[in-house]
Design a protein around this motif. Structure first.
Motif, mmCIF file in Angstrom:
data_model
loop_
_atom_site.group_PDB
_atom_site.id
_atom_site.type_symbol
_atom_site.label_atom_id
_atom_site.label_comp_id
_atom_site.label_asym_id
_atom_site.label_seq_id
_atom_site.Cartn_x
_atom_site.Cartn_y
_atom_site.Cartn_z
ATOM 1 N N GLU A 593 6.716 -12.844 0.159
ATOM 2 C CA GLU A 593 6.760 -11.607 -0.632
ATOM 3 C C GLU A 593 5.702 -11.640 -1.732
ATOM 4 O OE1 GLU A 593 8.189 -7.881 -2.189
ATOM 5 O OE2 GLU A 593 8.047 -8.884 -0.245
ATOM 6 N N GLN A 594 5.540 -12.768 -2.386
ATOM 7 C CA GLN A 594 4.514 -12.867 -3.424
ATOM 8 C C GLN A 594 3.128 -12.655 -2.825
ATOM 9 O OE1 GLN A 594 3.013 -16.595 -4.814
ATOM 10 N NE2 GLN A 594 3.467 -16.081 -6.979
ATOM 11 N N GLN A 595 2.861 -13.269 -1.670
ATOM 12 C CA GLN A 595 1.552 -13.128 -1.045
ATOM 13 C C GLN A 595 1.303 -11.691 -0.589
ATOM 14 O OE1 GLN A 595 -0.819 -15.648 -1.044
ATOM 15 N NE2 GLN A 595 0.778 -16.428 -2.434
ATOM 16 N N ARG A 596 2.371 -11.032 -0.109
ATOM 17 C CA ARG A 596 2.218 -9.623 0.299
ATOM 18 C C ARG A 596 1.835 -8.745 -0.879
ATOM 19 N NH1 ARG A 596 4.652 -4.939 0.167
ATOM 20 N NH2 ARG A 596 6.403 -5.709 -1.075
ATOM 21 N N LEU A 597 2.480 -8.975 -2.023
ATOM 22 C CA LEU A 597 2.189 -8.177 -3.210
ATOM 23 C C LEU A 597 0.795 -8.497 -3.755
ATOM 24 C CD1 LEU A 597 5.689 -8.412 -4.905
ATOM 25 C CD2 LEU A 597 4.621 -6.335 -3.985
ATOM 26 N N LEU A 598 0.390 -9.760 -3.684
ATOM 27 C CA LEU A 598 -0.971 -10.112 -4.113
ATOM 28 C C LEU A 598 -2.003 -9.406 -3.243
ATOM 29 C CD1 LEU A 598 -0.555 -13.948 -4.819
ATOM 30 C CD2 LEU A 598 -1.164 -12.168 -6.505
ATOM 31 N N SER A 599 -1.728 -9.345 -1.940
ATOM 32 C CA SER A 599 -2.635 -8.653 -1.027
ATOM 33 C C SER A 599 -2.678 -7.159 -1.322
ATOM 34 C CB SER A 599 -2.199 -8.906 0.416
ATOM 35 O OG SER A 599 -3.000 -8.166 1.320
ATOM 36 N N ALA A 600 -1.491 -6.581 -1.589
ATOM 37 C CA ALA A 600 -1.434 -5.147 -1.899
ATOM 38 C C ALA A 600 -2.206 -4.848 -3.182
ATOM 39 C CB ALA A 600 0.017 -4.697 -2.038
ATOM 40 N N ARG A 601 -2.080 -5.742 -4.177
ATOM 41 C CA ARG A 601 -2.798 -5.527 -5.430
ATOM 42 C C ARG A 601 -4.307 -5.629 -5.210
ATOM 43 N NH1 ARG A 601 -4.693 -7.259 -10.367
ATOM 44 N NH2 ARG A 601 -3.577 -6.413 -12.183
ATOM 45 N N GLN A 603 -5.905 -4.854 -2.520
ATOM 46 C CA GLN A 603 -6.342 -3.625 -1.848
ATOM 47 C C GLN A 603 -6.497 -2.481 -2.844
ATOM 48 O OE1 GLN A 603 -3.822 -2.643 1.450
ATOM 49 N NE2 GLN A 603 -4.196 -4.578 2.522
ATOM 50 N N VAL A 604 -5.544 -2.372 -3.787
ATOM 51 C CA VAL A 604 -5.658 -1.321 -4.805
ATOM 52 C C VAL A 604 -6.902 -1.548 -5.659
ATOM 53 C CG1 VAL A 604 -4.585 -0.338 -6.860
ATOM 54 C CG2 VAL A 604 -3.188 -0.834 -4.851
ATOM 55 N N ASN A 605 -7.158 -2.791 -6.042
ATOM 56 C CA ASN A 605 -8.357 -3.092 -6.829
ATOM 57 C C ASN A 605 -9.627 -2.769 -6.051
ATOM 58 O OD1 ASN A 605 -7.033 -3.922 -9.144
ATOM 59 N ND2 ASN A 605 -6.912 -6.072 -8.513
ATOM 60 N N ASP A 606 -9.610 -3.044 -4.742
ATOM 61 C CA ASP A 606 -10.764 -2.687 -3.918
ATOM 62 C C ASP A 606 -11.005 -1.182 -3.920
ATOM 63 O OD1 ASP A 606 -11.298 -5.285 -3.293
ATOM 64 O OD2 ASP A 606 -10.353 -5.240 -1.306
ATOM 65 N N ARG A 607 -9.903 -0.415 -3.863
ATOM 66 C CA ARG A 607 -10.046 1.044 -3.886
ATOM 67 C C ARG A 607 -10.669 1.500 -5.199
ATOM 68 N NH1 ARG A 607 -4.053 2.276 -2.353
ATOM 69 N NH2 ARG A 607 -4.380 4.119 -3.661
ATOM 70 N N LEU A 608 -10.191 0.932 -6.307
ATOM 71 C CA LEU A 608 -10.762 1.301 -7.607
ATOM 72 C C LEU A 608 -12.227 0.888 -7.690
ATOM 73 C CD1 LEU A 608 -7.859 0.390 -10.042
ATOM 74 C CD2 LEU A 608 -8.912 2.641 -9.796
ATOM 75 N N ALA A 609 -12.528 -0.297 -7.211
ATOM 76 C CA ALA A 609 -13.905 -0.778 -7.265
ATOM 77 C C ALA A 609 -14.828 0.096 -6.421
ATOM 78 C CB ALA A 609 -13.970 -2.231 -6.791
ATOM 79 N N SER A 610 -14.327 0.556 -5.281
ATOM 80 C CA SER A 610 -15.160 1.424 -4.443
ATOM 81 C C SER A 610 -15.417 2.759 -5.123
ATOM 82 C CB SER A 610 -14.490 1.644 -3.084
ATOM 83 O OG SER A 610 -13.288 2.376 -3.220
ATOM 84 N N LEU A 611 -14.421 3.274 -5.852
ATOM 85 C CA LEU A 611 -14.639 4.510 -6.616
ATOM 86 C C LEU A 611 -15.656 4.283 -7.724
ATOM 87 C CD1 LEU A 611 -10.968 5.806 -6.958
ATOM 88 C CD2 LEU A 611 -12.791 6.850 -5.606
ATOM 89 N N ALA A 612 -15.571 3.123 -8.378
ATOM 90 C CA ALA A 612 -16.503 2.825 -9.467
ATOM 91 C C ALA A 612 -17.905 2.589 -8.951
ATOM 92 C CB ALA A 612 -16.030 1.599 -10.240
ATOM 93 N N GLY A 613 -18.043 2.323 -7.664
ATOM 94 C CA GLY A 613 -19.366 2.088 -7.101
ATOM 95 C C GLY A 613 -20.009 3.323 -6.548
ATOM 96 N N ASN A 614 -19.416 4.498 -6.799
ATOM 97 C CA ASN A 614 -19.977 5.747 -6.283
ATOM 98 C C ASN A 614 -21.152 6.208 -7.118
ATOM 99 O OD1 ASN A 614 -18.193 5.924 -4.191
ATOM 100 N ND2 ASN A 614 -16.750 7.278 -5.259
ATOM 101 N N GLU A 615 -22.226 5.431 -7.119
ATOM 102 C CA GLU A 615 -23.399 5.810 -7.918
ATOM 103 C C GLU A 615 -24.091 7.015 -7.280
ATOM 104 O OE1 GLU A 615 -24.085 4.531 -10.673
ATOM 105 O OE2 GLU A 615 -23.155 2.565 -10.737
#
Length: 615
Positions: A593-601, A603-615
């Motif tokens: 369960e801890q590893q699943r939540l770490l993975s989910a987090r 993925q969310v950070n990747d989504r934010l990072a991809s938005l921040a990379g929209n130069e």
């Protein structure tokens, strides 16, 4: 000019009485009614009541009583036709042109009520007679009690072409044909009884007057149910079976149900659920919905669990869309497959039905479920089709605020449904340095910016908070898309926090706030210093931090960013709890369960990072 009773009834149905009386007296809301000091006599204590559902006013002090037309003629002194024309204009109705035959038709229609009442009493007599034995046996087999039989006026039409005609001969054949009781053949032969060898029960108007009949065949043959044709008294598209009894019952129950068949109405009433109506062989119409909304702002559609019943539910939902409003919607109950309300009552009694009625499905949920279940969503084209269908439903809603809310809700659900399918893809696809087939060099993707990496590594840093606030300042229409989530974000930066709270206050006060209005407000007063700092934000390349970005793209990216931050906050809470459990006792399930939540987090950070990379 003589106006038909049906036209005047329609005018009254479309007129909200309190809106007519309100400009003349101060109204006080009292439950489902209004009270006021009577405009017809001097008083200090209100004794004048207005009932919009029933469409009449009454004064317990002086006895004044009437409808909207009567109020305009008696209180304001308007001539009858002037009062009618004023109400018709407000209701969007055209006053019929003068017709020299109208008076004659009105007089004949008035006589039809007597015809229908006599026919009803004759059918009841036949049910109690020798010819009615088979019909009485059928009622007993269906479990219809004597009290229910009398309440709904069950009768019997003998299998004869002329018995009813002979019994009502004093009215004349022409009047019986006009009332829908006889059929006049096209070949000029003598009229004959319409209902033959059938169990009958009357269809009444809202005042309890018999205006038509429904009749069920007892043996083999078609149609199984036969209704009266449209007549001067009866319009099946404007009439609801049992409305005269269900109306008062709905006020006590604070709900009203719509079922498919008249026998379902009768079965539910016998079980103690009397606030039930049914259309008469047609899909729900706008006119029927208007009558229901006068009784209850959210009627419950309770259609059969088979395909036909569920199609009827969707037709009702689509018919209602253009007329929805803050106090006008529908709710839905899905019966078990292959069951109708009568079956459910027989199997489990009233409790089985009440259990379903405890959690009716809102209209927005019913439409969403129907569209999502209607086709597979395994291709981009299929998902685009779903979105197009949802937006078509949204455009059908006339009320602008509600239309926007439906749009927001459908888009939120669509994004949540579709995005997980895309989240398994790499946010930054690898690129080859050499394309042998094309024969040209492709440079590698530029590295993520320092700010983008900061987002990917951890919490909502100062720059992200400021970028988010700047984006909503540049595109303030986005605030309404997710105001609750935006307001709930924990912003550690004081300047961003001050600006966010100020923008939310302004947006709530003025839903139409735009950039040109908002920025000058933020640049002065208590937020001036904060705006001077935040407006310089530019180290993160979000689309919404640039003033010339396409507004739709900016609003979408803002929604994605807010949604991701909210999701990360929930994941962080769950992750902290999972980590505590793991520290207390190491188990495989806790570790997973801890590893699943770490993975989910991540993925969310990747989504934010991809938005921040929209130069």
């Amino acid at each position: 000019m003589t106006l038909s009773p049906a036209w005047l009834d329609e005018l009254r149905a479309r007129t909200t009485l309190s809106a007519v009386i309100g400009p003349s007296v101060k109204l006080i809301k009292a439950g489902r009614e209004f009270k006021a000091c009577c405009p017809f006599h001097n008083e200090k204590t209100p004794s004048f009541t207005i009932n919009d559902e029933k469409g009449f006013y009454h004064c317990f002090g002086c006895g004044a009583h009437g409808d909207a037309i009567r109020f305009l003629t008696d209180q304001r002194g308007m001539p009858f036709m002037d009062a009618v024309k004023e109400l018709a204009a407000k209701a969007g109705m055209d006053v019929p042109a003068p017709d020299p035959r109208a008076a004659e038709r009105a007089e004949r229609s008035a006589g039809l009520y007597e015809v229908m009442d006599r026919a009803n009493r004759w059918f009841i007599e036949q049910l109690d007679g020798v010819d009615g034995a088979a019909a009485r046996a059928y009622l007993k087999e269906r479990g219809i009690s004597d009290s229910t039989r009398k309440k709904f006026g069950f009768g019997f039409a003998p299998d004869s072409r002329g018995k009813l005609k002979a019994a009502l001969a004093d009215f004349g054949a022409d009047k019986l044909v006009e009332a829908g009781l006889l059929i006049a053949p096209d070949d000029g032969k003598q009229p004959y009884d319409r209902f033959r060898g059938r169990l009958t029960y009357p269809i009444r108007d809202v005042r309890g007057r018999v205006i038509a009949f429904s009749a069920r065949i007892l043996g083999a043959g078609e149609p199984k149910y036969l209704n009266s044709p449209d007549t001067p008294l009866f319009d099946k598209g404007r009439t609801l079976f049992n409305l005269d009894l269900a109306g008062p019952a709905s006020r006590a129950a604070k709900r009203i149900l719509i079922v498919e068949g008249q026998m379902d109405v009768i079965a539910l009433d016998q079980a103690g659920i009397g606030e039930v109506v049914a259309p008469l062989g047609t899909a729900l119409t706008e006119q029927q919905l208007e009558k229901l909304w006068r009784l209850e702002p959210a009627p419950i559609c309770c259609f059969d669990g088979d395909n036909a019943g569920q199609k009827a539910a969707i037709r009702a939902a689509l018919r209602a869309l253009p007329h929805l409003g803050p106090e006008r919607t529908l709710r839905f109950v899905t019966l078990p497959a292959g069951k109708d309300p009568d079956d459910l009552i027989k199997a489990g009694g009233r409790a089985a039905m009440e259990a379903l009625l405890e959690l009716p499905e809102p209209l927005v949920d019913r439409l969403w479920r129907h569209e999502v279940d209607s086709a597979a969503l395994d291709t981009p084209e299929a998902r685009a089709g779903l979105k197009q269908r949802l937006m078509t439903h949204v455009q059908a809603i006339a009320e602008p605020n509600l239309r926007q809310l439906y749009r927001d809700e459908f888009l939120r659900r669509f994004d949540a449904l579709v995005r997980p399918q895309a989240s398994t893809q790499r946010p930054f696809p690898q690129r080859r340095e050499w394309n042998a087939k094309a024969g040209r060099y492709l440079p590698p993707a530029p590295p993520a910016s320092q700010a983008a990496r900061a987002i990917g590594a951890g919490g909502i840093d100062r720059s992200t908070a400021r970028a988010l606030v700047l984006g909503h300042a540049l595109y303030p229409q986005a605030i309404g898309d997710h105001v609750e989530h935006f307001a709930a974000l924990a912003l550690d930066d004081a300047a961003a926090l001050r600006l966010r709270d100020r923008m939310i206050d302004l947006a709530i006060g003025d839903a139409a706030l735009d950039r040109d209005q908002l920025l000058p407000i933020l640049a002065v007063g208590e937020t001036a210093a904060a705006w001077a700092d935040v407006s310089k934000t530019g180290d993160i390349g979000f689309s919404f931090t640039r003033a010339r970005t396409d507004p739709d793209l900016a609003r979408r990216d803002l929604a994605l960013a807010v949604e991701a931050l909210v999701a990360r906050n929930e994941i962080d809470k769950a992750l902290a709890a999972a980590t505590r459990r793991l520290e207390q006792e190491f188990t495989e399930s806790a570790f997973a369960e801890q590893q699943r939540l770490l993975s989910a987090r991540a993925q969310v950070n990747d989504r934010l990072a991809s938005l921040a990379g929209n130069e």
